[in-house]
Every structure is written in structure tokens, then in C-alpha cells.
Design a protein around this motif. Sequence first.
Motif, PDB file in Angstrom:
ATOM      1  N   TRP A  59      63.460  49.849 -26.642  1.00  0.00           N
ATOM      2  CA  TRP A  59      62.538  49.107 -26.020  1.00  0.00           C
ATOM      3  C   TRP A  59      61.762  48.163 -26.805  1.00  0.00           C
ATOM      4  O   TRP A  59      62.005  48.148 -28.125  1.00  0.00           O
ATOM      5  N   THR A  60      60.672  47.470 -26.249  1.00  0.00           N
ATOM      6  CA  THR A  60      60.127  46.473 -27.186  1.00  0.00           C
ATOM      7  C   THR A  60      59.691  46.710 -28.397  1.00  0.00           C
ATOM      8  O   THR A  60      59.677  46.271 -29.596  1.00  0.00           O
ATOM      9  N   ASN A  61      58.767  48.076 -28.422  1.00  0.00           N
ATOM     10  CA  ASN A  61      58.192  48.558 -29.578  1.00  0.00           C
ATOM     11  C   ASN A  61      59.247  48.897 -30.732  1.00  0.00           C
ATOM     12  O   ASN A  61      58.954  48.728 -31.773  1.00  0.00           O
ATOM     13  N   GLU A  83      68.540  44.077 -17.876  1.00  0.00           N
ATOM     14  CA  GLU A  83      67.468  43.643 -17.128  1.00  0.00           C
ATOM     15  C   GLU A  83      66.794  44.358 -15.975  1.00  0.00           C
ATOM     16  O   GLU A  83      65.745  44.276 -15.613  1.00  0.00           O
ATOM     17  N   ALA A  84      67.340  45.682 -15.780  1.00  0.00           N
ATOM     18  CA  ALA A  84      66.932  46.704 -14.818  1.00  0.00           C
ATOM     19  C   ALA A  84      67.599  47.954 -14.763  1.00  0.00           C
ATOM     20  O   ALA A  84      68.845  48.127 -15.524  1.00  0.00           O
ATOM     21  N   MET A  96      68.837  53.358  -4.422  1.00  0.00           N
ATOM     22  CA  MET A  96      67.577  54.191  -4.120  1.00  0.00           C
ATOM     23  C   MET A  96      66.272  53.835  -4.875  1.00  0.00           C
ATOM     24  O   MET A  96      65.101  53.964  -4.318  1.00  0.00           O
ATOM     25  N   ALA A  97      66.429  53.175  -6.008  1.00  0.00           N
ATOM     26  CA  ALA A  97      65.292  52.732  -6.921  1.00  0.00           C
ATOM     27  C   ALA A  97      65.928  51.794  -7.877  1.00  0.00           C
ATOM     28  O   ALA A  97      67.197  51.969  -8.424  1.00  0.00           O
ATOM     29  N   GLU A  98      64.874  50.842  -8.170  1.00  0.00           N
ATOM     30  CA  GLU A  98      65.091  49.771  -9.146  1.00  0.00           C
ATOM     31  C   GLU A  98      63.867  49.642 -10.192  1.00  0.00           C
ATOM     32  O   GLU A  98      62.848  49.233  -9.417  1.00  0.00           O
ATOM     33  N   ILE A  99      64.159  49.688 -11.333  1.00  0.00           N
ATOM     34  CA  ILE A  99      63.126  49.504 -12.253  1.00  0.00           C
ATOM     35  C   ILE A  99      63.652  48.127 -13.006  1.00  0.00           C
ATOM     36  O   ILE A  99      64.374  48.205 -13.878  1.00  0.00           O
ATOM     37  N   SER A 100      62.603  46.978 -12.958  1.00  0.00           N
ATOM     38  CA  SER A 100      62.993  45.691 -13.561  1.00  0.00           C
ATOM     39  C   SER A 100      62.310  45.838 -14.909  1.00  0.00           C
ATOM     40  O   SER A 100      61.366  46.385 -15.252  1.00  0.00           O
ATOM     41  N   PRO A 106      51.195  43.658 -19.477  1.00  0.00           N
ATOM     42  CA  PRO A 106      49.677  43.258 -19.299  1.00  0.00           C
ATOM     43  C   PRO A 106      49.247  42.446 -20.387  1.00  0.00           C
ATOM     44  O   PRO A 106      48.422  41.504 -20.425  1.00  0.00           O
ATOM     45  N   SER A 107      50.078  42.533 -21.804  1.00  0.00           N
ATOM     46  CA  SER A 107      49.359  41.875 -22.969  1.00  0.00           C
ATOM     47  C   SER A 107      50.050  40.335 -22.943  1.00  0.00           C
ATOM     48  O   SER A 107      49.683  39.446 -23.652  1.00  0.00           O
ATOM     49  N   GLY A 108      50.805  40.286 -21.626  1.00  0.00           N
ATOM     50  CA  GLY A 108      51.442  38.780 -21.672  1.00  0.00           C
ATOM     51  C   GLY A 108      52.798  38.564 -22.220  1.00  0.00           C
ATOM     52  O   GLY A 108      53.391  37.785 -21.860  1.00  0.00           O
ATOM     53  N   GLY A 109      53.116  39.518 -22.696  1.00  0.00           N
ATOM     54  CA  GLY A 109      54.759  39.321 -23.542  1.00  0.00           C
ATOM     55  C   GLY A 109      55.617  39.846 -22.408  1.00  0.00           C
ATOM     56  O   GLY A 109      55.270  40.290 -21.500  1.00  0.00           O
ATOM     57  N   VAL A 110      57.013  39.794 -22.641  1.00  0.00           N
ATOM     58  CA  VAL A 110      57.906  40.219 -21.765  1.00  0.00           C
ATOM     59  C   VAL A 110      58.555  41.460 -22.490  1.00  0.00           C
ATOM     60  O   VAL A 110      58.876  41.458 -23.711  1.00  0.00           O
ATOM     61  N   HIS A 111      58.732  42.478 -21.632  1.00  0.00           N
ATOM     62  CA  HIS A 111      59.672  43.724 -21.998  1.00  0.00           C
ATOM     63  C   HIS A 111      60.944  43.269 -22.537  1.00  0.00           C
ATOM     64  O   HIS A 111      61.794  42.498 -22.065  1.00  0.00           O
ATOM     65  N   GLU A 112      61.420  43.863 -23.801  1.00  0.00           N
ATOM     66  CA  GLU A 112      62.887  43.873 -24.248  1.00  0.00           C
ATOM     67  C   GLU A 112      63.503  45.248 -24.193  1.00  0.00           C
ATOM     68  O   GLU A 112      62.993  46.013 -25.116  1.00  0.00           O
TER      69      GLU A 112
END
Length: 167
Positions: A59-61, A83-84, A96-100, A106-112
Amino acid sequence: MASAKMADQEIKQEEEIVIVGAGIAGLAVASGLHRLGFKSLVLESSDCLRATGAALRIWTNGWQALDALGIGDSLRSQHVRLEALVANSCVAEVAMAEISFITKKPSGGVHEVRGLRRKVLLETLALDLPSESIRFTSKVVAIEESGYFKVVHLADGATIKAKVLIG
């Protein structure tokens, strides 16, 4: 009695920093220390990098940590950004479910988020180090204190005196 025998053995090598284990953590620590100008010796019991396991989802961190080690861009070029995450029903054969992962933080950046092959991560970390930094076939059998130092005893009879021992 065994401890007294160990203490009488001659120290064959002295190192500033010794890291036990050439897994992801050990190699990442060695890489970070190398970037800061500190020489370390990584001891690995196996005769090569153990690249078992399939993949990790980073993930991002995690990517920020890999960037700090100077290997993030190299790894990004070899791994697709996710992407998801989609959970499908085997019975209904529908999502049944999708997580993008594209949503903004919230800090303004995009998840990687990327899947990362463990073997590629280990090899990249190892290649970032000077060739003499990793000693394979070096199983630690005992560790003892000697003043402010640690004395590391290996299965082959070698002993290493270290100012700092990590692992």
C-alpha cells in the motif's frame, strides 16, 4: 561450561553492524544503513536468497518506505498498479463488493496499491548492497555478550564480534 568454552575462542572477525537474516526486513535494514553510509554484514543460514512465497500487496506507506530505500521506482516499473479489489460470489457469479484503490486519501493524495513479487523485492534489495554485504551459509548457533559487544558464533565455527546486532 559451554559459555566458558565459547568465550575462550579467538574472535576471527569484527564488524560494526551484523544483521541476522536475509529476508525482507534484514535486507531492508541493511539497505537503509548502506544509504546512510553505514557498512553492515547480513548473515543468512541458507545458501542463497530464500525467495519462497508468491506476492505481497504493498500500500501507499509501503511504497513510501521503498522510495526512501531508493528502490521504489525500479519496483514500480515491474508491477502493475491495482485499481480495485472485487469480491465475487461463486454461487450467483456476480460482484458482491468492490473497493476502489483510486479514491483520494483525506490528505489529498491518491492511494497506491500494487501486487509485488516477493522474489523481485528480495533480489532488488540484495542488488542494492555491496556484494560482500551478505554472507550465505552462515547459521547463527549462539550469541554472547562481551562487554559492550556481542559475539556471534556460527555453525561452521566462525566467530564475529559486533558492536551492533540486529535480528
